[in-house]
Write an enzyme that holds these catalytic residues in place. Structure first.
Site: not given
Ligand SMILES: NC(=O)c1ccc[n+]([C@@H]2O[C@H](COP(=O)([O-])OP(=O)(O)OC[C@H]3O[C@@H](n4cnc5c(N)ncnc54)[C@H](OP(=O)(O)O)[C@@H]3O)[C@@H](O)[C@H]2O)c1
Length: 283
Positions: A140, A153
């Site tokens: 991130s 985080y």
């Molecule tokens: N959205 C942003 O602004 C942003 C920016 C920079 C980086 N990121 C990073 O991008 C990545 C994806 O996030 P996203 O933005 O796409 O958000 P998201 O839609 O909330 O996706 C997060 C994913 O992680 C999975 N997850 C969480 N805990 C888990 C566990 N214990 N076991 C297995 N899977 C788990 C969730 O699935 P389940 O709940 O079904 O388990 C979901 O598929 C993350 O690493 C986040 O930190 C996001």
């Protein structure tokens, strides 16, 4: 990377992971989908198959070491060695360090960092045996610039960036590529998970579509690079922060306080039953 490559994508049930799974399957890759929400994974698996792709849903809680092993073994038994590992699963928590429950901190490090390291350890031997592979870790912008109230985080994402850098140097002699991708805000369910409030994923101010991050991942798989920041407009901020961290302290402190006030107000309104929370700063 080739059509038919075996890809393991964590966090595939929503957001960046789901968009990446769709895109890579469209390019002919076989995608193994990991997350906890079984219904979401099953629906995604069906959609990909309906579009002529190959997908396998593997529901698992990545906080569980046995589940991590099972996932890798299932892919190897069905399709052979994992050739591309996309460590994308992760979550955040909006709160001051002193106000974040210890269980949440432990779980965040377990899912965002330890699971990433463990899955990497599980796939490396077979990648070394076949002489190729690509590990792509989702960090991130917050893994370069720590942003309260996402301090814990941010610490997990700094770990992702540092781990990826060392890993890249370790695996260079084996022809295994390592890429770390650092997105700015993305329109996903991240804010909902981080705030515990009903947040509309479409309302992330200045947020990218998850498909844009998926395209950046696809480009990195085609032409491996050590690191990508998406959108690139965050690069100058990262450089300024590296050169003048104390300058950024001032702005980040103010932004953090403003965001916390916003969040408290949203939580109060939600407790009164009147609505949704705004989204936070760049995760
Ligand atoms: N959205 C942003 O602004 C942003 C920016 C920079 C980086 N990121 C990073 O991008 C990545 C994806 O996030 P996203 O933005 O796409 O958000 P998201 O839609 O909330 O996706 C997060 C994913 O992680 C999975 N997850 C969480 N805990 C888990 C566990 N214990 N076991 C297995 N899977 C788990 C969730 O699935 P389940 O709940 O079904 O388990 C979901 O598929 C993350 O690493 C986040 O930190 C996001």
């Amino acid at each position: 990377m080739r059509a038919g490559s075996v890809v393991l994508i964590t966090g595939a049930s929503s957001g960046i992971g789901a968009a990446t799974a769709h895109l890579l399957a469209r390019h002919g890759m076989r995608v193994a989908l990991v997350a906890r929400r079984q219904d979401r994974l099953a629906a995604l698996e069906q959609e990909i198959r309906r579009d002529g792709g190959e997908a396998m849903a593997l529901p698992a809680d990545l906080a569980d070491p046995a589940a991590r092993r099972r996932v890798v073994e299932a892919v190897e038994a069905w399709w052979g060695p994992v050739e591309i590992l996309i460590n994308n699963a992760g979550f955040g928590y909006y709160g001051l360090v002193t106000e974040t429950p210890w269980e949440v901190i432990e779980r965040m490090f377990t899912v965002n960092v330890l699971a990433m390291i463990d899955l990497t350890r599980l796939v490396i031997p077979r990648m070394q045996a076949v002489g190729h592979g690509h590990i792509l870790n989702v960090a991130s912008v917050a893994g370069h610039i720590a942003t309260p109230p996402l301090t814990v985080y941010s610490a997990t994402k700094f770990a992702v960036v540092g781990f990826s850098e060392g890993l890249r140097r370790e695996l260079r002699p084996y022809g295994i590529h390592v890429t770390v991708i650092s997105p700015g805000p993305v329109r996903t369910e991240f804010g909902r998970a981080a705030s515990g409030l009903e947040v509309d994923p479409g309302k992330v101010p200045g947020g990218l579509a998850p498909e844009a991050v998926a395209r950046a991942i696809w480009r990195a798989l085609r032409r491996p690079v050590p690191e990508i920041v998406v959108p690139a407009r965050y690069l100058p901020a990262i450089w300024i922060h590296q050169a003048f961290p104390r300058l950024v302290d001032w702005g980040a402190t103010r932004q953090g306080r403003a965001w916390l006030r916003h969040l408290e107000e949203a939580r109060r309104r939600a407790a009164e039953g009147s609505g949704s929370a705004p989204q936070g700063p760049a995760p």
